[in-house]
Design a protein around this motif. Structure first.
Motif, PDB file in Angstrom:
ATOM      1  N   ARG A   8     -14.786  -4.182  22.829  1.00 32.10           N
ATOM      2  CA  ARG A   8     -14.475  -3.310  21.795  1.00 32.10           C
ATOM      3  C   ARG A   8     -13.840  -1.853  22.119  1.00 32.10           C
ATOM      4  O   ARG A   8     -14.649  -1.165  22.861  1.00 32.10           O
ATOM      5  N   PRO A   9     -12.597  -1.687  21.570  1.00 33.38           N
ATOM      6  CA  PRO A   9     -12.127   0.003  21.928  1.00 33.38           C
ATOM      7  C   PRO A   9     -13.217   0.951  21.341  1.00 33.38           C
ATOM      8  O   PRO A   9     -13.748   0.876  20.273  1.00 33.38           O
ATOM      9  N   VAL A  10     -13.256   2.020  22.075  1.00 36.82           N
ATOM     10  CA  VAL A  10     -13.822   3.148  21.633  1.00 36.82           C
ATOM     11  C   VAL A  10     -13.245   3.955  20.338  1.00 36.82           C
ATOM     12  O   VAL A  10     -13.937   4.743  19.806  1.00 36.82           O
ATOM     13  N   VAL A  11     -12.031   3.868  20.450  1.00 40.87           N
ATOM     14  CA  VAL A  11     -11.284   4.582  19.282  1.00 40.87           C
ATOM     15  C   VAL A  11     -10.224   4.198  18.799  1.00 40.87           C
ATOM     16  O   VAL A  11      -9.421   3.555  19.761  1.00 40.87           O
ATOM     17  N   ALA A  12      -9.675   4.135  17.684  1.00 39.35           N
ATOM     18  CA  ALA A  12      -8.308   3.626  17.329  1.00 39.35           C
ATOM     19  C   ALA A  12      -7.493   4.614  16.396  1.00 39.35           C
ATOM     20  O   ALA A  12      -8.452   5.137  15.383  1.00 39.35           O
ATOM     21  N   PHE A  13      -6.532   4.889  16.433  1.00 37.22           N
ATOM     22  CA  PHE A  13      -5.726   5.701  15.712  1.00 37.22           C
ATOM     23  C   PHE A  13      -4.684   5.023  14.871  1.00 37.22           C
ATOM     24  O   PHE A  13      -4.024   4.301  15.642  1.00 37.22           O
ATOM     25  N   MET A  14      -4.798   4.898  13.686  1.00 37.33           N
ATOM     26  CA  MET A  14      -4.041   3.869  12.752  1.00 37.33           C
ATOM     27  C   MET A  14      -3.305   4.691  11.651  1.00 37.33           C
ATOM     28  O   MET A  14      -3.904   4.797  10.692  1.00 37.33           O
ATOM     29  N   ASN A  15      -1.928   4.680  12.013  1.00 35.89           N
ATOM     30  CA  ASN A  15      -1.071   5.357  10.891  1.00 35.89           C
ATOM     31  C   ASN A  15      -0.098   4.276  10.568  1.00 35.89           C
ATOM     32  O   ASN A  15       0.648   3.696  10.941  1.00 35.89           O
ATOM     33  N   PRO A  16      -0.302   3.913   9.497  1.00 34.24           N
ATOM     34  CA  PRO A  16       0.674   2.810   8.636  1.00 34.24           C
ATOM     35  C   PRO A  16       1.969   3.082   8.903  1.00 34.24           C
ATOM     36  O   PRO A  16       2.783   1.994   8.678  1.00 34.24           O
ATOM     37  N   GLU A  17       2.300   4.169   8.840  1.00 29.00           N
ATOM     38  CA  GLU A  17       3.825   4.640   8.781  1.00 29.00           C
ATOM     39  C   GLU A  17       4.420   4.099  10.091  1.00 29.00           C
ATOM     40  O   GLU A  17       5.572   3.934  10.302  1.00 29.00           O
ATOM     41  N   ASN A  18       3.396   4.014  11.158  1.00 31.96           N
ATOM     42  CA  ASN A  18       3.880   3.303  12.380  1.00 31.96           C
ATOM     43  C   ASN A  18       4.378   1.924  12.343  1.00 31.96           C
ATOM     44  O   ASN A  18       5.169   1.396  13.382  1.00 31.96           O
ATOM     45  N   THR A  19       3.869   1.355  11.434  1.00 36.32           N
ATOM     46  CA  THR A  19       4.562  -0.336  11.192  1.00 36.32           C
ATOM     47  C   THR A  19       5.520  -0.433  10.245  1.00 36.32           C
ATOM     48  O   THR A  19       6.091  -1.547  10.218  1.00 36.32           O
ATOM     49  N   PHE A  20       6.394   0.707   9.563  1.00 40.65           N
ATOM     50  CA  PHE A  20       7.460   0.662   8.652  1.00 40.65           C
ATOM     51  C   PHE A  20       8.679  -0.145   9.541  1.00 40.65           C
ATOM     52  O   PHE A  20       9.418  -1.035   9.005  1.00 40.65           O
ATOM     53  N   SER A  21       8.596   0.121  11.014  1.00 43.43           N
ATOM     54  CA  SER A  21       9.753  -0.397  11.421  1.00 43.43           C
ATOM     55  C   SER A  21       9.796  -1.808  12.053  1.00 43.43           C
ATOM     56  O   SER A  21      10.445  -2.429  12.688  1.00 43.43           O
ATOM     57  N   VAL A  22       8.571  -2.393  11.992  1.00 46.54           N
ATOM     58  CA  VAL A  22       8.210  -3.689  12.459  1.00 46.54           C
ATOM     59  C   VAL A  22       9.013  -4.828  11.799  1.00 46.54           C
ATOM     60  O   VAL A  22       9.236  -4.590  10.322  1.00 46.54           O
ATOM     61  N   SER A  23       9.732  -5.780  12.200  1.00 48.40           N
ATOM     62  CA  SER A  23      10.685  -6.462  11.511  1.00 48.40           C
ATOM     63  C   SER A  23      10.022  -7.450  10.559  1.00 48.40           C
ATOM     64  O   SER A  23       8.879  -7.723  10.831  1.00 48.40           O
ATOM     65  N   LYS A  24      10.868  -8.103   9.816  1.00 45.26           N
ATOM     66  CA  LYS A  24      10.091  -8.982   8.714  1.00 45.26           C
ATOM     67  C   LYS A  24       9.572  -9.963   9.473  1.00 45.26           C
ATOM     68  O   LYS A  24       8.445 -10.586   8.912  1.00 45.26           O
ATOM     69  N   TYR A  25      10.172 -10.686  10.390  1.00 44.39           N
ATOM     70  CA  TYR A  25       9.509 -11.973  11.141  1.00 44.39           C
ATOM     71  C   TYR A  25       8.011 -11.512  11.728  1.00 44.39           C
ATOM     72  O   TYR A  25       7.210 -12.124  11.452  1.00 44.39           O
ATOM     73  N   GLN A  26       8.122 -10.311  12.606  1.00 42.96           N
ATOM     74  CA  GLN A  26       6.935 -10.041  13.244  1.00 42.96           C
ATOM     75  C   GLN A  26       5.870  -9.509  12.056  1.00 42.96           C
ATOM     76  O   GLN A  26       4.645  -9.692  12.280  1.00 42.96           O
ATOM     77  N   THR A  27       6.162  -9.226  10.947  1.00 42.93           N
ATOM     78  CA  THR A  27       5.325  -8.617  10.102  1.00 42.93           C
ATOM     79  C   THR A  27       4.662  -9.847   9.193  1.00 42.93           C
ATOM     80  O   THR A  27       3.575  -9.831   9.095  1.00 42.93           O
ATOM     81  N   ALA A  28       5.567 -10.777   9.025  1.00 45.38           N
ATOM     82  CA  ALA A  28       5.011 -12.161   8.720  1.00 45.38           C
ATOM     83  C   ALA A  28       4.091 -12.818   9.808  1.00 45.38           C
ATOM     84  O   ALA A  28       3.025 -13.404   9.179  1.00 45.38           O
ATOM     85  N   CYS A  29       4.348 -12.796  10.885  1.00 49.93           N
ATOM     86  CA  CYS A  29       3.485 -13.247  12.043  1.00 49.93           C
ATOM     87  C   CYS A  29       1.995 -12.545  11.757  1.00 49.93           C
ATOM     88  O   CYS A  29       1.033 -13.307  11.959  1.00 49.93           O
ATOM     89  N   GLY A  30       2.130 -11.374  11.696  1.00 51.39           N
ATOM     90  CA  GLY A  30       1.004 -10.526  11.588  1.00 51.39           C
ATOM     91  C   GLY A  30       0.206 -10.766  10.278  1.00 51.39           C
ATOM     92  O   GLY A  30      -1.346 -10.805  10.267  1.00 51.39           O
ATOM     93  N   ILE A  31       0.878 -11.137   9.051  1.00 48.11           N
ATOM     94  CA  ILE A  31       0.019 -11.450   7.935  1.00 48.11           C
ATOM     95  C   ILE A  31      -0.622 -12.791   8.140  1.00 48.11           C
ATOM     96  O   ILE A  31      -1.851 -12.903   7.821  1.00 48.11           O
ATOM     97  N   VAL A  32      -0.005 -13.692   8.974  1.00 48.33           N
ATOM     98  CA  VAL A  32      -0.356 -15.188   9.221  1.00 48.33           C
ATOM     99  C   VAL A  32      -1.805 -14.804  10.106  1.00 48.33           C
ATOM    100  O   VAL A  32      -2.873 -15.311   9.743  1.00 48.33           O
ATOM    101  N   ASP A  33      -1.725 -13.858  10.887  1.00 51.08           N
ATOM    102  CA  ASP A  33      -2.708 -13.751  11.935  1.00 51.08           C
ATOM    103  C   ASP A  33      -4.088 -13.100  11.494  1.00 51.08           C
ATOM    104  O   ASP A  33      -5.212 -13.370  11.531  1.00 51.08           O
ATOM    105  N   ILE A  34      -3.790 -12.150  10.475  1.00 52.35           N
ATOM    106  CA  ILE A  34      -4.799 -11.693   9.573  1.00 52.35           C
ATOM    107  C   ILE A  34      -5.502 -12.663   8.988  1.00 52.35           C
ATOM    108  O   ILE A  34      -6.915 -12.780   8.580  1.00 52.35           O
ATOM    109  N   LEU A  35      -4.725 -13.250   8.059  1.00 53.75           N
ATOM    110  CA  LEU A  35      -5.231 -14.517   7.198  1.00 53.75           C
ATOM    111  C   LEU A  35      -6.092 -15.399   8.034  1.00 53.75           C
ATOM    112  O   LEU A  35      -7.199 -15.733   7.800  1.00 53.75           O
TER     113      LEU A  35
END
Length: 393
Positions: free
Chosen positions: A170-197
């Motif tokens: 497990r990482p010791v620290v994580a910096f998570m800014n949702p704005e850094n995901t704005f540029s993620v393509s629709k396809y990769q966003t969808a892949c991510g949605i599936v992975d989370i689910l």
């Protein structure tokens, strides 16, 4: 509810300003020299890597860089990273990217700390006894590796994609800014949605006794992801939707939705050989395999599958024929995957029936092992699941 241990040591800095804290936080960790680890260029193009470098420079922290991580991270780059880190005497690894970069960083850290080849550890399931510290600057909501105890690595020599889990990863620290995901393509966003689910499904559909609290936590997460996913696909700069997906990515895989349960991660094990052999996107492979697996296995737990259909997919419960509700829920999920742009058939993945035997042999070691699920899945069971995955909605 089964007995369980819940451990989440990752300190999370979440929000629009989290990037501005990287330098001062890592300085507090006492870092002397950092290995900055990233992918094949997107973090550079968006300006995030430049921002991270500036943060480290302003904090007076030394660093060296190793880029080039690709999807389904490769053991050859990991081995290169271990030797590079030894040569440069780094004492911290900072992964800037998504699951592949984070998993590559974890494997480098594991190899460094235990003075062993990470692939040998993975294949032989040798648990680490120590770990090199890893931090994360997250760029995509998907794998959940930023808080998980798992990592998955691919060996291009034999096309095997395999995992090793341990809390030290497990990482010791994580910096998570949702704005850094704005540029993620629709396809990769969808892949991510599936992975989370999927990280939630794999803990939800288990042959355990009733665990209403954990199930309802899972259901709330699934509904939120399903709704936010539709928004993010159509409005990529929608902060609230991206924030929901990013936080759900972490919660779906940090152990919370598995408390008191036993999760064999059957569908992940089936999909890993798709990614290893054909280099398909992990989320895309899961979108094809999960509905087929569910149709093959649902009758072993009609109560849970009909409950999912009703509570998560909004299907009216047929109390006299709950199996009909269960099947409607599976079909509704498959339609959801199609709506967000995911493949739902083997053909769409580019996998031909002539490939089935080879994939199933890789997964079962030539039929010698079975994949744990509601029932142990034999090679023939897996081939039957593949055939179900040929069918259109």
């Amino acid at each position: 509810m089964n007995d369980f241990v819940y451990y989440t040591p990752t300190k999370v800095y979440f929000g629009r300003n989290s990037d501005d804290l990287i330098g001062e936080v890592l300085k507090e960790f006492g870092c002397k020299k950092i290995l900055l680890h990233y992918g094949s260029g997107s973090a550079e193009k968006t300006g995030l890597l430049g921002k991270v470098r500036k943060q480290l420079d302003e904090a007076g922290l030394k660093y060296v860089e190793l880029g080039g991580v690709v999807a389904n991270p490769r053991i050859d780059l990991i081995r290169k990273g271990i030797e590079f880190a030894k040569k440069e005497n780094v004492d911290f690894i900072l992964a800037v990217g998504g699951g592949s970069v984070i998993d590559s960083a974890k494997s480098i850290g594991m190899g460094l700390a235990n003075n062993m080849d990470p692939w040998d550890m993975i294949i032989n399931q040798i648990k680490p006894t120590r770990m090199f510290p890893v931090g994360v600057v997250l760029t995509i909501a998907a794998a959940g590796s930023e808080m998980s105890n798992s990592h998955v690595v691919t060996n291009p020599e034999n096309h095997l994609k395999r995992s090793l889990n341990h809390d030290l990863l497990r990482p010791v620290v994580a910096f998570m800014n949702p704005e850094n995901t704005f540029s993620v393509s629709k396809y990769q966003t969808a892949c991510g949605i599936v992975d989370i689910l999927m990280h939630t499904f794999e803990r939800y559909f288990t042959p355990d006794e009733d665990n209403d609290l954990t199930d309802r936590i899972s259901e709330g997460l699934m509904v939120a992801v399903k709704n936010a996913g539709l928004v993010a696909i159509n409005e990529p700069d929608n902060y609230e939707a991206r924030a929901t997906l990013m936080w759900a990515s972490s919660l779906s895989h940090n152990g919370l939705t598995g408390c008191g349960k036993t999760a064999p991660f059957s569908v992940h094990k089936l999909e890993h050989d798709f990614s290893g052999l054909f280099d398909v996107a992990h989320g895309a492979g899961l979108a094809v395999l999960f509905p087929a697996w569910a149709r093959y296995i649902y009758h072993y737990d009609i109560r849970k599958f009909s409950q999912f259909a009703n509570r998560v997919m909004g299907i009216e419960m047929d109390h006299e024929h709950p199996e009909k509700t269960a099947l409607k829920g599976i079909e509704a999920l498959k339609q959801y995957f199609k709506t967000i742009g995911m493949p739902t058939t083997m053909k769409e993945l580019g996998i031909d029936p002539s490939d089935y035997e080879k994939i199933a042999d890789m997964t079962t070691n030539g039929g010698k092992i079975q994949i744990q699920s509601y029932i142990p899945l034999t090679k023939e069971d897996i081939l039957n699941i593949y055939r179900l995955a040929e069918e259109e909605i």
